[in-house]
Scaffold this active site. Sequence first.
Site, PDB file in Angstrom:
ATOM      1  CB  SER A  18      -0.996   0.021   1.264  1.00 38.66           C
ATOM      2  OG  SER A  18      -2.112   0.942   0.999  1.00 38.66           O
ATOM      3  N   PRO A  19       0.425   2.411  -0.637  1.00 35.70           N
ATOM      4  CG  PRO A  19      -0.517   3.744  -2.268  1.00 35.70           C
ATOM      5  CD  PRO A  19      -0.936   2.458  -1.570  1.00 35.70           C
ATOM      6  CD  GLN A  34      -1.688   7.189  -3.147  1.00 39.19           C
ATOM      7  OE1 GLN A  34      -1.008   7.959  -2.328  1.00 39.19           O
ATOM      8  NE2 GLN A  34      -2.278   6.485  -3.025  1.00 39.19           N
ATOM      9  CE1 TYR A  63      -2.773  14.315   2.862  1.00 38.33           C
ATOM     10  CE2 TYR A  63      -3.297  12.437   2.032  1.00 38.33           C
ATOM     11  CZ  TYR A  63      -2.637  13.139   2.794  1.00 38.33           C
ATOM     12  OH  TYR A  63      -1.768  12.496   3.860  1.00 38.33           O
TER      13      TYR A  63
END
Length: 794
Positions: free
Chosen positions: A414-415, A492, A573
Amino acid sequence: MKIAIIGGGPGGLYLAALMKQLDPAHEITVWERNAPDDTFGFGVVFSDETLGGIENADTVFAEAMARRFARWTDIDIHYRGESHTVGGQGFAAMSRKELLRLLQERCRELGVTLRFRTLAPEVAELRAAYDLVVGADGVNSGVRTACSDVFGPSLDRRHSKYMWLGTDRVFEAFQFFVKETEWGVMQVHGYPYSDAGSTFIVEMHEDVWRRAGFDATEDAAFAPGVSDEHAVSRIRELFAAELDGHQVFANNSKWLNFTTVRNRRWHHENLVLIGDAAHTAHFSIGSGTKLAMEDALALAACLHEHPEAESALSAYESERRPVVESTQRAAQASLEWFENIGMYARQEPTQFCFNLLTRSRRITYDNLRTRDAEFADRVDTAFAAAQGLSGRAPAMFQPFRIGGLELKNRVIVSPMDMYSAVDGVPGDFHLVHLGSRAMGGAGLVMTEMVCVSPEGRITPGCTGLWNDAQRDSWTRVVDFVHANSTARIGLQLGHSGRKGSTRLMWEGMDEPLPDGNWETVGPSPLPYGPGSPVPRELTRADLDRIRDEFTAAARRGADAGFDLLELHCAHGYLLSSFLSPIANHRTDAYGGTLENRLRYPLEVFDAVRAVWPAGRPVIVRISATDWMPDGNTEHDAVEIARAFVAHGAAGVDVSTGQVTKDERPAYGRSYQTPFADRIRHEVAAATGAAVIAVGAIASYDDVNSILLAGRADLCALGRTHLYDPHWTLHAAAEQEYRGAAAEWPAQFRAGRRKPPTARTDAVRPRLSLLRAGQPGESVHLRWKPAGEGLPAVR
């Protein structure tokens, strides 16, 4: 002590009996408004753990219970014309009426004062006259209501309708009848409780209930003890096949909506709640009786161990609350699964059965294999067949294609933001961090959020792709992954928005930089949380500029050789904040309705997709809920996912929250997976888009369970890969898998066997080895009461 117990159900009576045994000098009075033989309900089910506690506490009562138990180990699931049996579970049930009779007898033997058909005095009066007052008066507790200011109750009324019934059909095992009707899916939870009868619970979503006409008696006022005979008669007709010529019986049977009861606290001075008065858990994972009697065991022990009531009650709550909250999390997952059972109505039968069995996340693939290896083999075979493969490789090591990108397995790193770049340039740290995890066996390795501009960074340590130096450094990382592993690497892309200009994580998560290093921006001038700067509201010119920054970064990412691009529209974000009504209060075309809030993120997505190479997929990460009353919900997430997929997203990475500091997440193991599950069945099933589950997925057992149940196509793990960069290869070794999906780098192959421990040297007796795994041994036990040509199983 002088003890007053309000409520003569199993919890209150059992507590009275236990306390009298611990000290016969206790003066204990139980008030019960109903008659001693007024029993609503049919059978109650106990776990082995609960029975062990009862046996240790009161052998006389435990033996009396044991003589009346129906015991079995099987679950039968009837779905789409097929019946599947799964063994090795372990159940014990008995008549609720018989249980209450035994408890009443035990209390009388021990000298407890029982006052039936009698309302208890007011709580304040009892508290003044008694050392301890126990509210054991059930889900509609008058004690809890009278003292709501101290207990802080929360009542969550759910969406499905259910009715408790009984039948003289004696089931041999636990029965799940899943019935597809013209109005929708209905289900029956059935189980035996004696040699004469079984519990028969009918449940369906309220929408199905209305379409089927069961709402005809919705406004009828039934007196206590009176059943809804109109509904009962209709149920007899609808479930005639399941009843197989047997009768269905009512007992105060009427339609109910399950209410999950929670309380901020369970005790105050000399007053305490137990059982359903304190907490409820959906009947699909057990019984309220079981929890109430466990409460009684814990409370009695704490009262005996502590000299003062208040300290004893604190100890009781400290001991029981974590156990109950864990049970309630599992129950919540289970009840929501049954509320949404219509989503799964087209699943292949073996997968559906596995999905049902693992719905609460307490039973996993490994649990199931331990209980019934033959059924686990069927699940593996069916999953592989659905992918067009043969054999039974673990689900996580089955290949998967996102758009045009083939992944060797279904594990994603995962990021994870590392906050270790200088001027946005990734360095040796990122090469080692991502390179080691690519060599560790994952099918896809994701970068952290790579920012599209200096002002789009979260912290000064975030990486970027706004210049060619950054592109060239990322190229070095990508080339290393491609040269030294068979993993793919994804980029990403994101913009911090109102969550930018903060300190490095270890210096203060989400804390603003001391000098306000750069201006933060957002859809509206609303700060992320207390202490966060107020962002500047973006103008049309700003929106165009930032969109162009995304496309420029995407071009550089394509030049760097990334295999996949993920647009970050989650976690509060910039693009996420446009989607959320918590952060977006605009009154122009980019605010208001969900359609308007989607407009700018979709504009950015379209622009990025247009410049990204056609053969490489673009996916999107979303927050499927804001965990806030006025925020996005899972229903909004379905529409958001549907919109991105319609615009060409090859997959949806389903995370949640982090849109506001005021969020209230329901944390727990794999707690975000239900959101991925919903999107997979409501969006991806019709479009072929991939769905990625993420969030507190901690073991390969979790990964396999999620995939086999059809809740997601891939699983992304973050912290797990921080703990062990070679987690995927180690998972393969643990499962004794060898193959292309988890191929060890040549330099590491000497370490692909799990290191031996002292225990591996033990040699099991030969006969034990021969017996192990014999079909049917201690796996399948059916309830066969005497009188059917077989001896009773006890």
